[in-house]
Scaffold this motif. Structure first.
Motif, PDB file in Angstrom:
ATOM      1  N   VAL A 116      46.828  38.062  33.691  1.00  0.00           N
ATOM      2  CA  VAL A 116      47.414  37.601  34.950  1.00  0.00           C
ATOM      3  C   VAL A 116      48.860  38.071  35.089  1.00  0.00           C
ATOM      4  O   VAL A 116      49.243  38.652  36.112  1.00  0.00           O
ATOM      5  CB  VAL A 116      47.336  36.063  35.057  1.00  0.00           C
ATOM      6  CG1 VAL A 116      48.026  35.569  36.326  1.00  0.00           C
ATOM      7  CG2 VAL A 116      45.894  35.601  35.027  1.00  0.00           C
ATOM      8  N   TRP A 160      45.351  42.261  36.097  1.00  0.00           N
ATOM      9  CA  TRP A 160      43.978  42.639  36.376  1.00  0.00           C
ATOM     10  C   TRP A 160      43.285  41.602  37.254  1.00  0.00           C
ATOM     11  O   TRP A 160      42.314  41.917  37.936  1.00  0.00           O
ATOM     12  CB  TRP A 160      43.199  42.783  35.069  1.00  0.00           C
ATOM     13  CG  TRP A 160      43.570  44.004  34.288  1.00  0.00           C
ATOM     14  CD1 TRP A 160      44.486  44.963  34.636  1.00  0.00           C
ATOM     15  CD2 TRP A 160      43.034  44.409  33.031  1.00  0.00           C
ATOM     16  NE1 TRP A 160      44.563  45.941  33.688  1.00  0.00           N
ATOM     17  CE2 TRP A 160      43.680  45.632  32.675  1.00  0.00           C
ATOM     18  CE3 TRP A 160      42.088  43.886  32.160  1.00  0.00           C
ATOM     19  CZ2 TRP A 160      43.386  46.310  31.496  1.00  0.00           C
ATOM     20  CZ3 TRP A 160      41.797  44.558  30.976  1.00  0.00           C
ATOM     21  CH2 TRP A 160      42.436  45.759  30.645  1.00  0.00           C
ATOM     22  N   ILE A 161      43.757  40.348  37.224  1.00  0.00           N
ATOM     23  CA  ILE A 161      43.154  39.274  37.996  1.00  0.00           C
ATOM     24  C   ILE A 161      44.256  38.303  38.402  1.00  0.00           C
ATOM     25  O   ILE A 161      45.221  38.108  37.671  1.00  0.00           O
ATOM     26  CB  ILE A 161      42.043  38.565  37.176  1.00  0.00           C
ATOM     27  CG1 ILE A 161      41.266  37.584  38.047  1.00  0.00           C
ATOM     28  CG2 ILE A 161      42.612  37.885  35.938  1.00  0.00           C
ATOM     29  CD1 ILE A 161      39.999  37.061  37.360  1.00  0.00           C
ATOM     30  N   SER A 162      44.124  37.705  39.574  1.00  0.00           N
ATOM     31  CA  SER A 162      45.165  36.805  40.063  1.00  0.00           C
ATOM     32  C   SER A 162      45.047  35.431  39.409  1.00  0.00           C
ATOM     33  O   SER A 162      44.019  35.092  38.802  1.00  0.00           O
ATOM     34  CB  SER A 162      45.059  36.649  41.581  1.00  0.00           C
ATOM     35  OG  SER A 162      43.893  35.913  41.930  1.00  0.00           O
ATOM     36  N   ARG A 203      42.086  33.372  40.915  1.00  0.00           N
ATOM     37  CA  ARG A 203      40.757  33.808  40.471  1.00  0.00           C
ATOM     38  C   ARG A 203      40.570  33.516  38.981  1.00  0.00           C
ATOM     39  O   ARG A 203      39.459  33.205  38.532  1.00  0.00           O
ATOM     40  CB  ARG A 203      40.588  35.315  40.741  1.00  0.00           C
ATOM     41  CG  ARG A 203      40.612  35.695  42.216  1.00  0.00           C
ATOM     42  CD  ARG A 203      39.415  35.164  42.986  1.00  0.00           C
ATOM     43  NE  ARG A 203      38.206  35.882  42.689  1.00  0.00           N
ATOM     44  CZ  ARG A 203      37.768  36.936  43.395  1.00  0.00           C
ATOM     45  NH1 ARG A 203      38.464  37.384  44.417  1.00  0.00           N
ATOM     46  NH2 ARG A 203      36.624  37.524  43.072  1.00  0.00           N
ATOM     47  N   PHE A 204      41.633  33.641  38.190  1.00  0.00           N
ATOM     48  CA  PHE A 204      41.565  33.328  36.764  1.00  0.00           C
ATOM     49  C   PHE A 204      41.196  31.862  36.565  1.00  0.00           C
ATOM     50  O   PHE A 204      40.303  31.527  35.780  1.00  0.00           O
ATOM     51  CB  PHE A 204      42.919  33.631  36.114  1.00  0.00           C
ATOM     52  CG  PHE A 204      42.977  33.364  34.631  1.00  0.00           C
ATOM     53  CD1 PHE A 204      42.634  34.338  33.713  1.00  0.00           C
ATOM     54  CD2 PHE A 204      43.409  32.136  34.142  1.00  0.00           C
ATOM     55  CE1 PHE A 204      42.693  34.106  32.354  1.00  0.00           C
ATOM     56  CE2 PHE A 204      43.474  31.887  32.788  1.00  0.00           C
ATOM     57  CZ  PHE A 204      43.115  32.878  31.888  1.00  0.00           C
ATOM     58  N   ILE A 236      35.353  37.459  33.021  1.00  0.00           N
ATOM     59  CA  ILE A 236      36.295  38.416  33.598  1.00  0.00           C
ATOM     60  C   ILE A 236      35.821  39.843  33.341  1.00  0.00           C
ATOM     61  O   ILE A 236      35.906  40.714  34.218  1.00  0.00           O
ATOM     62  CB  ILE A 236      37.709  38.182  33.040  1.00  0.00           C
ATOM     63  CG1 ILE A 236      38.216  36.799  33.481  1.00  0.00           C
ATOM     64  CG2 ILE A 236      38.669  39.267  33.523  1.00  0.00           C
ATOM     65  CD1 ILE A 236      39.549  36.408  32.884  1.00  0.00           C
ATOM     66  N   MET A 268      34.801  42.524  36.336  1.00  0.00           N
ATOM     67  CA  MET A 268      35.461  43.821  36.462  1.00  0.00           C
ATOM     68  C   MET A 268      34.498  44.995  36.280  1.00  0.00           C
ATOM     69  O   MET A 268      34.591  45.993  36.999  1.00  0.00           O
ATOM     70  CB  MET A 268      36.591  43.926  35.431  1.00  0.00           C
ATOM     71  CG  MET A 268      37.739  42.965  35.659  1.00  0.00           C
ATOM     72  SD  MET A 268      39.027  43.132  34.402  1.00  0.00           S
ATOM     73  CE  MET A 268      39.565  44.815  34.705  1.00  0.00           C
ATOM     74  N   ILE A 310      42.118  42.222  40.947  1.00  0.00           N
ATOM     75  CA  ILE A 310      41.200  41.259  41.569  1.00  0.00           C
ATOM     76  C   ILE A 310      42.080  40.138  42.086  1.00  0.00           C
ATOM     77  O   ILE A 310      42.489  39.251  41.337  1.00  0.00           O
ATOM     78  CB  ILE A 310      40.160  40.738  40.561  1.00  0.00           C
ATOM     79  CG1 ILE A 310      39.354  41.887  39.976  1.00  0.00           C
ATOM     80  CG2 ILE A 310      39.232  39.733  41.233  1.00  0.00           C
ATOM     81  CD1 ILE A 310      38.366  41.467  38.910  1.00  0.00           C
ATOM     82  N   ASP A 311      42.422  40.169  43.367  1.00  0.00           N
ATOM     83  CA  ASP A 311      43.392  39.242  43.930  1.00  0.00           C
ATOM     84  C   ASP A 311      42.701  38.039  44.550  1.00  0.00           C
ATOM     85  O   ASP A 311      41.466  37.954  44.576  1.00  0.00           O
ATOM     86  CB  ASP A 311      44.254  39.957  44.970  1.00  0.00           C
ATOM     87  CG  ASP A 311      45.707  39.499  44.939  1.00  0.00           C
ATOM     88  OD1 ASP A 311      45.932  38.328  44.576  1.00  0.00           O
ATOM     89  OD2 ASP A 311      46.598  40.299  45.262  1.00  0.00           O
ATOM     90  N   THR A 337      40.393  39.192  47.277  1.00  0.00           N
ATOM     91  CA  THR A 337      39.529  40.341  47.020  1.00  0.00           C
ATOM     92  C   THR A 337      38.075  39.928  47.190  1.00  0.00           C
ATOM     93  O   THR A 337      37.642  38.925  46.601  1.00  0.00           O
ATOM     94  CB  THR A 337      39.747  40.884  45.597  1.00  0.00           C
ATOM     95  OG1 THR A 337      41.118  41.265  45.448  1.00  0.00           O
ATOM     96  CG2 THR A 337      38.848  42.088  45.335  1.00  0.00           C
TER      97      THR A 337
END
Length: 453
Positions: free
Chosen positions: A44, A49-51, A54-55, A77, A81, A209-210, A213
């Motif tokens: 994060v 890689w991920i917001s 989303r995390f 995750i 991805m 990955i926001d 997204t």
């Protein structure tokens, strides 16, 4: 957009993802909280890689499932991805380094555990394990026991295990039933504790990955995909189990390990500490694969290795495979390694099925009380289960010959000191185990009779 705002990260290649998950498998110390913190910092904050939102959404889902949530979060995750390949790689590399390290430590334990130096280190570590389990009960209890009804559930589960020797699956089933009924009779009582959320609304650096997204196609619910994944997962289980039955027989140790740990994998609500009483009931009392003191030693080794704490089951398999000579007396090491591998496969296979098959389905029902209330009740009952586990460990450490035998006052004092280090000084698990092992070594060198209690 502000010209100084960071750009969205570039797409992550499979090679880059593989190297990251491999690295994570070797540095994921600290139990679930530490492992999740490492992933948050890396995925994060650093790599983006991920917001955050989303995390946490993925984490909330994983916490609803039985099994090690940190390993499942990595699987989730990775799957989000890079589809199924990403999930298998992320989840597998979270486990494999720990398995190989634990095999090596288990071999050292079995070959050299009777040496005074090694025995002295374990003499100091065992009281620390008692304190660690008590601390786990406190940590989970402060989150789960939100009202007097949750406290009552914890007390009833403790009493059922301690005084009635109730089987762990019955306690899980009773707690789930209580939660399901409670969601209809008194929904406010069984509302899950508030989870951390990223709803602050403040701007953040864009992630691959926001927050908004779109969900990728492979993560959308599809009955066909669900059936395909379930068929592959159950087929893998049947293939390995069939091979064990064909080569070993139905009553053989390896076959019984596969069956037993398949059931244990479905009961790990609340983490490894929650399922350890069930593992103890089966592995120690029913099958006799190892002894109670060996179980404590295994937990101590599990605390010192990366990966999920439930990897202690690999120690159980290794010791059981060695002592039962599953491949014959001339192949003790090979048999022990095979048993540890079998146990690990059957323990973690359901976690992959839950993520790869159930992710899209369960996300659609996330937040509905009818689904979360039984898990809230189970988590409360788990606090009582862990307290029972602490009592069991304390008996073997402080009263090594049983309640009617002599008290090991030195071990009792070490339990108190270790608990003070955890609760008051906020000492980490790894430093505590290192200090406790050194203290045990020094004490037993000065007073060798301690090892004969």
């Amino acid at each position: 957009m502000d010209a100084t705002a960071p750009d969205r990260p570039a797409a992550v290649s499979r090679r880059e993802a593989f190297l990251f998950w491999l690295k994570l498998g070797f540095v994921s110390f600290g139990g679930p909280a530490g492992q999740i913190a490492i992933m948050h910092a890396e995925l994060v904050e650093r790599r983006r890689w991920i917001s955050e939102q989303r995390f946490l959404h993925a984490l909330n889902y994983c916490m609803l499932l039985p099994g090690p949530e940190a390993q499942q979060l990595a699987t989730y995750i990775g799957w989000l991805m890079h589809r199924t390949w990403g999930g298998l790689v992320a989840g597998g590399l979270f486990v494999l380094p720990s398995l190989f390290i634990l095999m090596a430590l288990s071999w050292v334990y079995l070959r050299f555990g009777d040496l005074p130096v090694v025995a002295g280190v374990f003499y100091g570590i065992k009281p620390a394990v008692v304190a660690i389990v008590l601390h786990a009960a406190h940590r989970i209890g402060t989150r789960a026991l939100a009202n007097r009804w949750m406290v009552l559930l914890a007390a009833l589960s403790f009493a059922a295990l301690t005084f009635l020797d109730a089987p762990f699956p019955a306690i899980v089933a009773a707690a789930a039933l209580a939660g399901w009924i409670g969601s209809r009779v008194a929904p406010g009582v069984f509302m899950p504790a508030a989870a951390a959320r990223a709803a602050s609304g403040q701007p953040h650096a864009p992630a691959l990955i926001d927050d908004h997204t779109p969900t990728p196609d492979h993560a959308r619910f599809s009955r066909v995909r669900l059936l395909q994944v379930m068929a592959c997962g159950l087929g893998a289980w049947a293939l390995v189990m069939g091979a064990l039955v064909a080569t070993q027989g139905w009553q053989a140790t390896l076959t019984q390990m596969g069956l037993f740990f398949s059931k244990a994998a479905l009961l790990t609500f609340g983490g490894a500490y929650a399922v350890l009483p069930y593992v103890y009931q089966g592995a120690v009392e029913h099958f006799g694969w190892l002894t109670g003191p060996q179980m404590i030693d295994g937990l101590a080794l599990g605390e010192t290795t990366p990966g999920p704490l439930i990897m202690v089951v690999a120690f159980v398999g290794f010791v059981g495979g060695w002592q039962q000579a599953v491949l014959g007396p001339d192949a003790l090491l090979a048999g022990a390694m095979l048993a540890a591998s079998v146990v690990t496969f059957f323990t973690f296979l359901p976690s992959f099925i839950f993520i790869l098959a159930g992710g899209p389905l369960v996300e659609a029902t996330h937040g509905r009380l009818g689904f979360t209330a039984p898990l809230t009740a189970i988590t409360a009952a788990v606090v009582g289960v862990i307290l029972n586990l602490a009592l069991f460990f304390a008996q073997h450490v402080v009263w090594p010959q049983g309640w009617s035998g002599p008290v090991d006052a030195v071990a009792g004092a070490l339990v108190v000191l270790a608990a003070a280090a955890l609760f008051r000084l906020k000492l980490g698990v790894m430093p505590l185990l290192a200090a406790s092992g050194l203290a045990g070594l020094l004490l037993t060198q000065a007073v060798p009779s301690l090892l004969r209690l």
